[in-house]
Design a protein around this motif. Structure first.
Motif, PDB file in Angstrom:
ATOM      1  N   GLY A 155       7.983  -9.618 -15.755  1.00 44.81           N
ATOM      2  CA  GLY A 155       6.323  -9.191 -15.700  1.00 44.81           C
ATOM      3  C   GLY A 155       6.041  -9.419 -14.200  1.00 44.81           C
ATOM      4  N   VAL A 156       6.576 -10.316 -13.633  1.00 50.03           N
ATOM      5  CA  VAL A 156       6.480 -10.871 -12.197  1.00 50.03           C
ATOM      6  C   VAL A 156       7.056  -9.673 -11.268  1.00 50.03           C
ATOM      7  N   LEU A 157       8.482  -9.265 -11.736  1.00 54.64           N
ATOM      8  CA  LEU A 157       9.076  -8.230 -10.875  1.00 54.64           C
ATOM      9  C   LEU A 157       8.432  -6.703 -11.121  1.00 54.64           C
ATOM     10  N   ILE A 158       7.754  -6.518 -12.309  1.00 55.64           N
ATOM     11  CA  ILE A 158       7.202  -5.585 -12.105  1.00 55.64           C
ATOM     12  C   ILE A 158       5.903  -5.355 -11.195  1.00 55.64           C
ATOM     13  N   GLU A 159       5.160  -6.505 -11.384  1.00 55.72           N
ATOM     14  CA  GLU A 159       4.056  -6.466 -10.516  1.00 55.72           C
ATOM     15  C   GLU A 159       4.270  -6.590  -8.853  1.00 55.72           C
ATOM     16  N   ASN A 160       5.472  -7.291  -8.670  1.00 46.51           N
ATOM     17  CA  ASN A 160       6.179  -7.161  -7.372  1.00 46.51           C
ATOM     18  C   ASN A 160       6.304  -5.675  -6.823  1.00 46.51           C
ATOM     19  N   LEU A 161       6.914  -4.892  -7.798  1.00 45.63           N
ATOM     20  CA  LEU A 161       7.129  -3.532  -7.784  1.00 45.63           C
ATOM     21  C   LEU A 161       5.841  -2.525  -7.380  1.00 45.63           C
ATOM     22  N   GLN A 162       4.795  -2.814  -8.333  1.00 49.57           N
ATOM     23  CA  GLN A 162       3.632  -2.289  -8.279  1.00 49.57           C
ATOM     24  C   GLN A 162       2.872  -2.632  -6.761  1.00 49.57           C
ATOM     25  N   ARG A 163       3.048  -3.665  -6.335  1.00 48.46           N
ATOM     26  CA  ARG A 163       2.533  -4.258  -4.951  1.00 48.46           C
ATOM     27  C   ARG A 163       3.082  -3.353  -3.877  1.00 48.46           C
ATOM     28  N   GLU A 164       4.524  -3.373  -3.945  1.00 48.67           N
ATOM     29  CA  GLU A 164       5.078  -2.737  -2.951  1.00 48.67           C
ATOM     30  C   GLU A 164       4.784  -1.044  -2.955  1.00 48.67           C
ATOM     31  N   VAL A 165       4.626  -0.513  -4.280  1.00 45.66           N
ATOM     32  CA  VAL A 165       4.131   0.794  -4.508  1.00 45.66           C
ATOM     33  C   VAL A 165       3.031   1.207  -3.805  1.00 45.66           C
ATOM     34  N   ASP A 166       1.810   0.049  -4.077  1.00 49.24           N
ATOM     35  CA  ASP A 166       0.589   0.305  -3.551  1.00 49.24           C
ATOM     36  C   ASP A 166       0.668   0.257  -2.066  1.00 49.24           C
ATOM     37  N   ARG A 167       1.659  -0.730  -1.379  1.00 44.67           N
ATOM     38  CA  ARG A 167       1.732  -0.588   0.178  1.00 44.67           C
ATOM     39  C   ARG A 167       2.018   0.881   0.602  1.00 44.67           C
ATOM     40  N   LEU A 168       3.052   1.517  -0.091  1.00 42.71           N
ATOM     41  CA  LEU A 168       3.727   2.610   0.201  1.00 42.71           C
ATOM     42  C   LEU A 168       2.832   4.026   0.092  1.00 42.71           C
ATOM     43  N   LEU A 169       1.977   3.588  -1.109  1.00 47.19           N
ATOM     44  CA  LEU A 169       1.185   5.145  -1.120  1.00 47.19           C
ATOM     45  C   LEU A 169       0.093   5.522   0.077  1.00 47.19           C
ATOM     46  N   PRO A 170      -0.329   4.579   0.729  1.00 42.48           N
ATOM     47  CA  PRO A 170      -1.207   5.200   1.884  1.00 42.48           C
ATOM     48  C   PRO A 170      -0.351   5.997   2.966  1.00 42.48           C
ATOM     49  N   GLY A 171       0.921   5.714   3.142  1.00 40.33           N
ATOM     50  CA  GLY A 171       1.792   6.281   4.048  1.00 40.33           C
ATOM     51  C   GLY A 171       2.203   7.372   3.312  1.00 40.33           C
ATOM     52  N   ILE A 172       2.453   7.532   2.109  1.00 40.82           N
ATOM     53  CA  ILE A 172       2.778   8.966   1.492  1.00 40.82           C
ATOM     54  C   ILE A 172       1.953   9.820   1.592  1.00 40.82           C
ATOM     55  N   GLU A 173       0.259   9.229   1.510  1.00 41.73           N
ATOM     56  CA  GLU A 173      -0.904  10.177   1.364  1.00 41.73           C
ATOM     57  C   GLU A 173      -1.048  10.675   2.912  1.00 41.73           C
ATOM     58  N   SER A 174      -0.967   9.649   3.771  1.00 36.08           N
ATOM     59  CA  SER A 174      -0.908  10.243   5.215  1.00 36.08           C
ATOM     60  C   SER A 174       0.113  11.304   5.669  1.00 36.08           C
ATOM     61  N   PHE A 175       1.208  11.040   5.179  1.00 36.23           N
ATOM     62  CA  PHE A 175       2.282  12.091   5.578  1.00 36.23           C
ATOM     63  C   PHE A 175       2.213  13.444   4.836  1.00 36.23           C
ATOM     64  N   CYS A 176       1.499  13.213   3.558  1.00 34.93           N
ATOM     65  CA  CYS A 176       1.083  14.653   2.843  1.00 34.93           C
ATOM     66  C   CYS A 176      -0.033  15.307   3.421  1.00 34.93           C
ATOM     67  N   ARG A 177      -0.955  14.607   3.987  1.00 35.34           N
ATOM     68  CA  ARG A 177      -1.967  15.101   4.529  1.00 35.34           C
ATOM     69  C   ARG A 177      -1.586  15.879   5.975  1.00 35.34           C
TER      70      ARG A 177
END
Length: 181
Positions: A155-177
Motif C-alpha cells: 500500500g505504501v509503495l503504491i502511494e509512493n508510485l502515485q505521488r511520482e505519477v502526480d509529479r510527472l503529469l504536469p510535465g506530460i501535460e506541458s509537453f503535450c500542449r
C-alpha cells in the motif's frame, strides 16, 4: 573449426548479480532495459573487438533534474532523437497510466501478486523510456515487492508510485500542449 560466437545478453530484470550470471552463462557482454541504441552499438563493438567486460551502459541512464520529473533530453536520446516517436510514447503513457494505476489498486485488493508485478513492470519500462526516473524507480520498488509475494508494504509503495505519477503529469501535460497542433 568455426569461430567463437559472441553473445550479448539482454537483462530484462536488472537485479544485483544478473550481469555476472550473464557472463558465467557464456555471454561476452550484457545490456539492461531500457536499451539505448548507442549502448547497444557499443556492446556490439566491444564484442567485435573481443572485449568481454561488462557493459558500462548500466550506469549511463540520464539523470532527471530535481525540478522536473520528465527528462525530455534523456527520452529523446532513448528514441534516437525521433521526436514523433517520443510524442506517441508520451501520449500513450498519459492515456494508459491512469488505467494502470486503477488496475494496480485492484490487484492489491485481490492480493494478486502476479498481476501487480506485471503492471509495475509495465509502468517501470514505459516511464523509463520517457526519462521519468522517479516513476520508474517507484514502480521498480513495487515490482520487487510484488515479486516476493509479500503484501506488507505494498500500500505504501503504491502511494509512493502515485505521488511520482502526480509529479510527472504536469510535465506530460506541458509537453503535450507544446506538440498539439
Amino acid at each position: 573449426a568455426g569461430a567463437h560466437l559472441q553473445i550479448s545478453a539482454l537483462r530484462l530484470i536488472a537485479m544485483r548479480g544478473d550481469g555476472g550470471r550473464c557472463l558465467q552463462g557464456g555471454a561476452g557482454d550484457y545490456e539492461r532495459k531500457p536499451i539505448r541504441t548507442p549502448d547497444l552499438l557499443a556492446a556490439r563493438d566491444r564484442l567485435r573487438k573481443g572485449k568481454t567486460s561488462p557493459s558500462a551502459a548500466a550506469s549511463s541512464t540520464g539523470k532527471v533534474p530535481a525540478s522536473n520529473a520528465l527528462d525530455i533530453t534523456a527520452a529523446l536520446e532513448r528514441v534516437d532523437g525521433d521526436r514523433g516517436l517520443l510524442e506517441e510514447l508520451v501520449w500513450l503513457f498519459a492515456e494508459e497510466c491512469p488505467k494502470n494505476m486503477t488496475e494496480v489498486r485492484r490487484a492489491l485488493e485481490r492480493r494478486d501478486a502476479h498481476l501487480l508485478e506485471s503492471l509495475a513492470h509495465t509502468m517501470k519500462g514505459a516511464s523509463a523510456n520517457l526519462g521519468a526516473k522517479g516513476v520508474s524507480e517507484a514502480a521498480f520498488e513495487l515490482e520487487k515487492q510484488a515479486c516476493s509475494g509479500a503484501f506488507d508494504h505494498v500500500g505504501v509503495l503504491i502511494e509512493n508510485l502515485q505521488r511520482e505519477v502526480d509529479r510527472l503529469l504536469p510535465g506530460i501535460e506541458s509537453f503535450c500542449r507544446r506538440v498539439t497542433p
